[in-house]
Design an enzyme around this catalytic site. Structure first.
Site, PDB file in Angstrom:
ATOM      1  CB  SER A 142      -0.856  -0.003   1.272  1.00  0.00           C
ATOM      2  OG  SER A 142      -1.491   1.235   1.468  1.00  0.00           O
ATOM      3  CE1 TYR A 155      -4.457  -2.007   5.087  1.00  0.00           C
ATOM      4  CE2 TYR A 155      -3.254   0.025   4.657  1.00  0.00           C
ATOM      5  CZ  TYR A 155      -3.954  -1.076   4.189  1.00  0.00           C
ATOM      6  OH  TYR A 155      -4.143  -1.244   2.846  1.00  0.00           O
TER       7      TYR A 155
HETATM    8  P1  NAD Z   1     -11.448  -6.256  -0.146  1.00  0.00           P
HETATM    9  O1  NAD Z   1     -12.033  -6.204   1.225  1.00  0.00           O
HETATM   10  O2  NAD Z   1     -12.295  -5.912  -1.322  1.00  0.00           O
HETATM   11  O3  NAD Z   1     -10.819  -7.719  -0.381  1.00  0.00           O
HETATM   12  C1  NAD Z   1     -10.106  -8.377   0.620  1.00  0.00           C
HETATM   13  C2  NAD Z   1     -10.129  -9.866   0.345  1.00  0.00           C
HETATM   14  O4  NAD Z   1      -9.424 -10.521   1.413  1.00  0.00           O
HETATM   15  C3  NAD Z   1     -11.548 -10.454   0.324  1.00  0.00           C
HETATM   16  O5  NAD Z   1     -11.621 -11.452  -0.674  1.00  0.00           O
HETATM   17  C4  NAD Z   1     -11.675 -11.077   1.709  1.00  0.00           C
HETATM   18  O6  NAD Z   1     -12.588 -12.148   1.739  1.00  0.00           O
HETATM   19  C5  NAD Z   1     -10.238 -11.552   1.929  1.00  0.00           C
HETATM   20  N1  NAD Z   1      -9.903 -11.799   3.320  1.00  0.00           N
HETATM   21  C6  NAD Z   1     -10.149 -11.019   4.407  1.00  0.00           C
HETATM   22  N2  NAD Z   1      -9.739 -11.640   5.526  1.00  0.00           N
HETATM   23  C7  NAD Z   1      -9.211 -12.834   5.149  1.00  0.00           C
HETATM   24  C8  NAD Z   1      -8.651 -13.943   5.838  1.00  0.00           C
HETATM   25  N3  NAD Z   1      -8.551 -13.974   7.170  1.00  0.00           N
HETATM   26  N4  NAD Z   1      -8.228 -15.007   5.105  1.00  0.00           N
HETATM   27  C9  NAD Z   1      -8.353 -15.028   3.758  1.00  0.00           C
HETATM   28  N5  NAD Z   1      -8.891 -14.010   3.049  1.00  0.00           N
HETATM   29  C10 NAD Z   1      -9.313 -12.934   3.732  1.00  0.00           C
HETATM   30  O7  NAD Z   1     -10.143  -5.339  -0.072  1.00  0.00           O
HETATM   31  P2  NAD Z   1      -9.244  -4.683  -1.202  1.00  0.00           P
HETATM   32  O8  NAD Z   1      -9.487  -3.232  -1.109  1.00  0.00           O
HETATM   33  O9  NAD Z   1      -9.368  -5.373  -2.512  1.00  0.00           O
HETATM   34  O10 NAD Z   1      -7.788  -4.960  -0.577  1.00  0.00           O
HETATM   35  C11 NAD Z   1      -6.928  -5.984  -1.046  1.00  0.00           C
HETATM   36  C12 NAD Z   1      -5.485  -5.671  -0.629  1.00  0.00           C
HETATM   37  O11 NAD Z   1      -5.112  -4.424  -1.191  1.00  0.00           O
HETATM   38  C13 NAD Z   1      -5.309  -5.540   0.886  1.00  0.00           C
HETATM   39  O12 NAD Z   1      -4.067  -6.097   1.270  1.00  0.00           O
HETATM   40  C14 NAD Z   1      -5.303  -4.033   1.089  1.00  0.00           C
HETATM   41  O13 NAD Z   1      -4.587  -3.661   2.234  1.00  0.00           O
HETATM   42  C15 NAD Z   1      -4.604  -3.592  -0.182  1.00  0.00           C
HETATM   43  N6  NAD Z   1      -4.859  -2.182  -0.532  1.00  0.00           N
HETATM   44  C16 NAD Z   1      -6.132  -1.726  -0.756  1.00  0.00           C
HETATM   45  C17 NAD Z   1      -6.325  -0.380  -1.072  1.00  0.00           C
HETATM   46  C18 NAD Z   1      -7.701   0.201  -1.333  1.00  0.00           C
HETATM   47  O14 NAD Z   1      -7.830   1.435  -1.384  1.00  0.00           O
HETATM   48  N7  NAD Z   1      -8.732  -0.591  -1.518  1.00  0.00           N
HETATM   49  C19 NAD Z   1      -5.218   0.478  -1.153  1.00  0.00           C
HETATM   50  C20 NAD Z   1      -3.950  -0.038  -0.925  1.00  0.00           C
HETATM   51  C21 NAD Z   1      -3.768  -1.370  -0.623  1.00  0.00           C
END
Ligand code: NAD
Length: 260
Positions: A142, A155
């Protein structure tokens, strides 16, 4: 047993992980999608991706907060497809609170899912990658792996931690045709983020566009969300032969956030 490349994407039933899984399937890879649940909808999602992308996609349940399940996910992927060539550590959760009020269970869960799970999957995948002559490890970090924001202590700690893990692993496997890199997205419009917009509109008494521009994208200079497809395309690039000499670093996809 398949001769196609096999990719595991943790936490891939929604958002960024799902887009990466879809992009890899479109490349003709075997893909293992994952989450902690085990519902008919999870397996139906894998079947839908298989049908649409004409690839082999399977769903494997594994809770990324549990060491044994992280390692079993990798073993199951190898059993299903015969190799593990690409590992994307994407599963992640968030909680926002001042550090002195931060719930201990939330701290533990965020460190476990956003950081420690990658240690376990990487440790399990490297011997398999060495056996098949190479591989790619891609950690979805991130902008918060590079800079901090208040109220996100767990985080930011986990994401800075995964940057350290990325560099260390890269050095350890550099002579094995394995690379390890991180992608650092800024604010990405995932279902999770989309769901926050109505509450923010109410809280700030603003319309949608103003909330997005002034509140959510305050620190993202383009004032536009990153799309899941843009992050997925970066993962496809890091998995491609063109990226063979990119190792131990990060690619920011953050609209200029970390240039400030
Ligand atoms: P999201 O909530 O849409 O997806 C997260 C996924 O992880 C889901 O499929 C969920 O079921 C799964 N998950 C959650 N807990 C779990 C567990 N204990 N075991 C297995 N799977 C699990 O989130 P996203 O926004 O797509 O985020 C995905 C990654 O990207 C994360 O690591 C997040 O930190 C990172 N990220 C997101 C953003 C953003 O703005 N959305 C920005 C930077 C980084």
């Amino acid at each position: 047993m398949s001769t196609r490349k096999t990719a595991i994407v943790t936490g891939s039933t929604s958002g960024i992980g799902l887009a990466i899984a879809e992009a890899f399937a479109r490349q003709g890879m075997n893909v293992v999608i994952n989450s902690f649940s085990d519902t008919p909808a999870d397996h139906a999602l894998a079947e839908k991706l298989s049908r649409e992308q004409k690839a082999e996609v399977v769903y494997v349940q594994a809770d990324m907060s549990k060491a044994a399940e992280c390692r079993a996910l990798v073993a199951k992927a190898e059993k299903e497809f015969g190799s593990v060539d690409i590992l994307v550590n994407n599963a992640g959760i968030q909680h926002v609170a001042p550090v002195e009020e931060f719930p201990i269970d939330k701290w533990d869960a965020i460190i476990a899912i956003n950081l420690t799970s990658a240690f376990h999957t990487i440790a399990a995948a490297i011997p398999l990658m060495k056996k098949s002559g190479g591989g790619r490890i891609i950690n979805v970090a991130s902008a918060h792996g590079l800079v901090a924001s208040p109220y996100k202590s767990a985080y930011v700690s986990a994401k800075h931690g995964i940057m350290g893990l990325t560099k260390t692993v890269a050095l350890e496997v550099a002579r094995e045709s394995i690379t390890c890199n991180a992608i650092c997205p800024g604010y990405v419009l995932t279902p999770l983020v989309e769901a926050q917009i109505p509450d923010q509109m109410k809280a700030h008494d603003m319309d949608r566009d103003t909330v997005v521009r002034e509140v959510m994208l305050d620190r993202q200079p383009t004032k536009e969300f990153v799309t899941v497809e843009q992050v997925a395309a970066t993962a496809v690039f890091l998995a491609s032969p063109a990226a063979a000499q990119i190792n131990g670093t990060n690619i920011s996809v953050d609209g200029g956030w970390t240039a400030q």
